[in-house]
Scaffold this active site. Structure first.
Site, PDB file in Angstrom:
ATOM      1  CE  LYS A 187      -2.896  14.228  -7.681  1.00 41.80           C
ATOM      2  NZ  LYS A 187      -2.506  14.532  -6.291  1.00 41.80           N
ATOM      3  CD  GLU A 263      -8.789  -1.192  -5.587  1.00 41.00           C
ATOM      4  OE1 GLU A 263      -9.530  -1.293  -4.586  1.00 41.00           O
ATOM      5  OE2 GLU A 263      -8.529  -2.148  -6.336  1.00 41.00           O
ATOM      6  CB  CYS A 298      -9.455   2.050   1.995  1.00 43.22           C
ATOM      7  SG  CYS A 298      -8.255   0.814   1.517  1.00 43.22           S
ATOM      8  CD  GLU A 398     -13.534   6.076   3.620  1.00 41.20           C
ATOM      9  OE1 GLU A 398     -13.572   7.011   2.795  1.00 41.20           O
ATOM     10  OE2 GLU A 398     -12.862   5.046   3.454  1.00 41.20           O
TER      11      GLU A 398
HETATM   12  P1  NAD Z   1      -8.918  11.926  -2.162  1.00 41.46           P
HETATM   13  O1  NAD Z   1      -9.969  11.350  -3.028  1.00 41.46           O
HETATM   14  O2  NAD Z   1      -9.134  13.226  -1.541  1.00 41.46           O
HETATM   15  O3  NAD Z   1      -7.553  12.061  -2.975  1.00 41.46           O
HETATM   16  C1  NAD Z   1      -6.967  10.977  -3.651  1.00 41.46           C
HETATM   17  C2  NAD Z   1      -6.090  11.510  -4.744  1.00 41.46           C
HETATM   18  O4  NAD Z   1      -6.898  12.149  -5.726  1.00 41.46           O
HETATM   19  C3  NAD Z   1      -5.082  12.556  -4.291  1.00 41.46           C
HETATM   20  O5  NAD Z   1      -3.881  12.347  -4.983  1.00 41.46           O
HETATM   21  C4  NAD Z   1      -5.748  13.852  -4.713  1.00 41.46           C
HETATM   22  O6  NAD Z   1      -4.839  14.896  -4.937  1.00 41.46           O
HETATM   23  C5  NAD Z   1      -6.414  13.451  -5.993  1.00 41.46           C
HETATM   24  N1  NAD Z   1      -7.535  14.293  -6.396  1.00 41.46           N
HETATM   25  C6  NAD Z   1      -8.256  15.185  -5.664  1.00 41.46           C
HETATM   26  N2  NAD Z   1      -9.229  15.742  -6.410  1.00 41.46           N
HETATM   27  C7  NAD Z   1      -9.128  15.193  -7.643  1.00 41.46           C
HETATM   28  C8  NAD Z   1      -9.870  15.344  -8.860  1.00 41.46           C
HETATM   29  N3  NAD Z   1     -10.915  16.170  -8.951  1.00 41.46           N
HETATM   30  N4  NAD Z   1      -9.507  14.598  -9.928  1.00 41.46           N
HETATM   31  C9  NAD Z   1      -8.479  13.728  -9.855  1.00 41.46           C
HETATM   32  N5  NAD Z   1      -7.738  13.553  -8.740  1.00 41.46           N
HETATM   33  C10 NAD Z   1      -8.063  14.269  -7.639  1.00 41.46           C
HETATM   34  O7  NAD Z   1      -8.603  10.797  -1.111  1.00 41.46           O
HETATM   35  P2  NAD Z   1      -7.571  10.918   0.101  1.00 41.46           P
HETATM   36  O8  NAD Z   1      -8.205  11.798   1.116  1.00 41.46           O
HETATM   37  O9  NAD Z   1      -6.223  11.220  -0.403  1.00 41.46           O
HETATM   38  O10 NAD Z   1      -7.528   9.416   0.602  1.00 41.46           O
HETATM   39  C11 NAD Z   1      -8.481   8.890   1.443  1.00 41.46           C
HETATM   40  C12 NAD Z   1      -9.480   8.072   0.666  1.00 41.46           C
HETATM   41  O11 NAD Z   1      -8.815   7.065  -0.077  1.00 41.46           O
HETATM   42  C13 NAD Z   1     -10.426   7.340   1.551  1.00 41.46           C
HETATM   43  O12 NAD Z   1     -11.740   7.463   1.045  1.00 41.46           O
HETATM   44  C14 NAD Z   1      -9.988   5.893   1.464  1.00 41.46           C
HETATM   45  O13 NAD Z   1     -10.970   4.963   1.731  1.00 41.46           O
HETATM   46  C15 NAD Z   1      -9.490   5.823   0.075  1.00 41.46           C
HETATM   47  N6  NAD Z   1      -8.554   4.717  -0.098  1.00 41.46           N
HETATM   48  C16 NAD Z   1      -8.979   3.604  -0.767  1.00 41.46           C
HETATM   49  C17 NAD Z   1      -8.139   2.518  -0.930  1.00 41.46           C
HETATM   50  C18 NAD Z   1      -8.587   1.294  -1.678  1.00 41.46           C
HETATM   51  O14 NAD Z   1      -7.740   0.550  -2.122  1.00 41.46           O
HETATM   52  N7  NAD Z   1      -9.865   1.048  -1.833  1.00 41.46           N
HETATM   53  C19 NAD Z   1      -6.836   2.566  -0.426  1.00 41.46           C
HETATM   54  C20 NAD Z   1      -6.435   3.706   0.259  1.00 41.46           C
HETATM   55  C21 NAD Z   1      -7.310   4.782   0.410  1.00 41.46           C
END
Ligand code: NAD
Ligand code: MG
Length: 494
Positions: A187, A263, A298, A398
């Site tokens: 997804k 992650e 991130c 963050e």
């Molecule tokens: P997010 O947590 O809002 O969403 C990530 C994914 O999870 C999306 O596909 C979203 O639709 C889905 N999601 C949302 N609610 C959910 C739930 N209740 N259950 C399961 N899935 C759900 O994050 P974002 O805003 O898309 O991305 C930014 C974040 O990602 C930042 O915190 C960043 O640090 C992190 N990030 C981490 C890494 C890493 O490798 N450590 C890499 C890239 C981004």
């Protein structure tokens, strides 16, 4: 090269769908979402949200393909060739995929072309090489027995990825999962479904994967939560925020206790010691590592710790770089920073910018960029706060945008203490010419990745992932193979 933006406009006329068990289908529920172009906030396309019924259909297909299908039993060399085929198809269509990525996410086309796309293809070639190199051992057990281990695929894996590197994060996970013989339900983020949708079209048309091996569901947290809870999935690999990571873990715990790898977010420190080897190169790198991809990374070094003798000059130089930066359309060659990915995120970044004015000394930016053609876009001026106390919210939470906080320190102990005073532990950097100090400080930093004298080095051969609330489990390298396999111990009585 054909006119890729014209191609994209045409492509966007067709609504996006779900790909389940080797075929396209529309979402079964009535909920729809739109994804926007953050450069002007126009709608790019709409799509139906996959609900629990759709996710279960995808999970059932993945489970069938994993339990009864050819994929896990296919000759490893053939599986490797299919991964190489995916790499080649991505390269063939890199211009289309990069265009969709920049339209949907807002990152510069140059960033999509130079950073996201080559890595998205190459990671499949890298893991194609691993298909027959992760194998078990014979264990030295007592007389009268033989004991050996085998590494089996985990099974059907849910893969949930964020919007900042939409295709690249998806490709990392797909390559690792598929190389180990797993099947997947993936997804993308609701904000950036386009590039992965296009990749699935290409996989459908040009790569002969058995049905059910790869399944695509589109949607937001509703869809993601259904993946985390699915009783038919054996694992979920998640990249996203720490808050959502908690929800994924809870969903897995409340259902079948599926394996979870996370992650998550970061607030990574970068330490400049006064004895650093090449100050100008370090300052240029500090700027690029933070503000490229508009600060939506991130592992970006969002907390800069600078030793006193350097402090005033470094602050002034970074401020001058930020003030000179050009925010602009991702497709304009003069642009140096694109718009933030979506409206709610832009608003969140701007709230932190306001907060920073109270918590630190604003030395650059501090406003949205609405000049000229940027008027309808989600542009934020690169923003720097100096003299920020490490306990301030802008130093602890963050922000995930083009916002840097700078804090001075006196000596090595103070630098290490400040660096480690965070709930996150994804990455950390340090700059020093003293080789003993480099090793000493690297070992004391509480972070999954430490960069000495060049912040932000990546290679498929090296494990990526954090400590503390930045998650657990490693991606990339041979280290990720353990995440996508299960180890069985087999005893033979002689
Ligand atoms: P997010 O947590 O809002 O969403 C990530 C994914 O999870 C999306 O596909 C979203 O639709 C889905 N999601 C949302 N609610 C959910 C739930 N209740 N259950 C399961 N899935 C759900 O994050 P974002 O805003 O898309 O991305 C930014 C974040 O990602 C930042 O915190 C960043 O640090 C992190 N990030 C981490 C890494 C890493 O490798 N450590 C890499 C890239 C981004
Ligand atoms: Mg979008």
């Amino acid at each position: 090269m054909h006119d890729t933006r014209a191609w994209a406009r045409q492509w966007l006329q067709t609504p996006r769908n779900l790909y389940i068990d080797g075929g396209w289908r529309s979402a079964s529920g009535a909920r729809t979402l739109a994804t926007v172009d953050p450069a002007d906030q126009s709608t790019l396309t709409t799509y139906g949200v996959a609900n629990e019924v759709d996710v279960e259909a995808a999970a059932a297909a993945a489970r069938r393909a994993s339990r009864a299908g050819d994929w896990p039993r296919m000759a490893r060399r053939d599986r490797g060739k299919l991964l190489q085929r995916i790499a080649a198809v991505i390269r063939d269509h890199a211009d289309e995929l990069a265009t969709l990525e920049s339209l949907d996410n807002g990152k510069l086309l140059r960033e999509s072309v130079e950073d996201d796309l080559p890595e998205s293809a190459d990671v499949f070639d890298y893991y194609a090489g691993w298909v027959d190199k992760h194998y078990g051992e014979t264990c030295p057990v007592g007389h009268g027995f033989i004991n050996y281990t085998v590494h089996e695929p985990v099974g059907a894996c849910g893969l949930i990825v964020p919007w900042n590197f939409p295709l690249l994060m998806a490709c990392w996970k797909l390559a690792m999962a598929l190389a180990c013989g797993n099947t997947v339900v993936i997804k993308p983020s609701e904000h950036t479904p386009l590039s992965l949708s296009r990749l699935f079209e290409l996989l459908d048309e040009r790569v002969a994967l058995p049905p059910g091996v790869v399944n695509l569901v589109l949607g937001d947290g509703e869809t993601g939560a259904a993946i985390a809870r699915s009783p038919r999935l054996d694992k979920v690999a998640f990249t996203g925020s720490t808050r959502t990571g908690r929800a994924v873990l809870a969903g897995a715990a409340a259902s079948n206790l599926k394996r979870v790898s996370l992650e998550l977010g970061g607030k990574s420190p970068n330490i400049l010691f006064a004895d650093l080897p090449d100050r100008d190169a370090a300052v240029a790198r500090v700027y690029a590592a933070l503000f490229s991809h508009k600060g939506e990374k991130c592992s970006e070094p969002t907390r800069l710790l600078v030793q006193r003798p350097l402090y005033d000059n470094v602050v002034a130089e970074l401020a001058a770089m930020a003030e000179a930066a050009v925010c602009g359309h991702p497709f304009a060659p003069t642009s140096q920073q694109g718009p933030q990915c979506h409206r709610a995120h832009f608003e969140s970044v701007m709230r932190y910018v306001e907060l920073g004015r109270a918590e630190g000394r604003l030395v650059a930016g501090g406003v949205a960029d609405t000049r000229g053609e940027n008027a309808n876009g989600l542009f934020v001026r690169p923003t720097i706060f100096a003299d920020v106390d490490n306990s301030a919210r802008v130093a602890q939470e963050e922000i995930f945008g083009p916002v840097l906080v700078i804090t001075p320190f006196e000596d090595e102990d103070e630098a290490v203490r400040l660096a480690n005073e965070t709930s996150y532990g994804l990455a950390a950097g340090l700059y020093t010419a003293d080789v003993s100090r480099a090793h000493r400080v690297a070992s004391r930093l509480d972070a999954g990745m430490v960069f000495v004298n060049r912040y932000g080095c990546y290679d498929f051969a090296s494990p990526f992932g954090g400590f503390k609330q930045s998650g657990h489990g490693k991606e990339l390298g041979r280290h990720s193979l353990a995440e996508f396999t299960r180890t069985k111990s087999i005893w033979i009585a002689l």
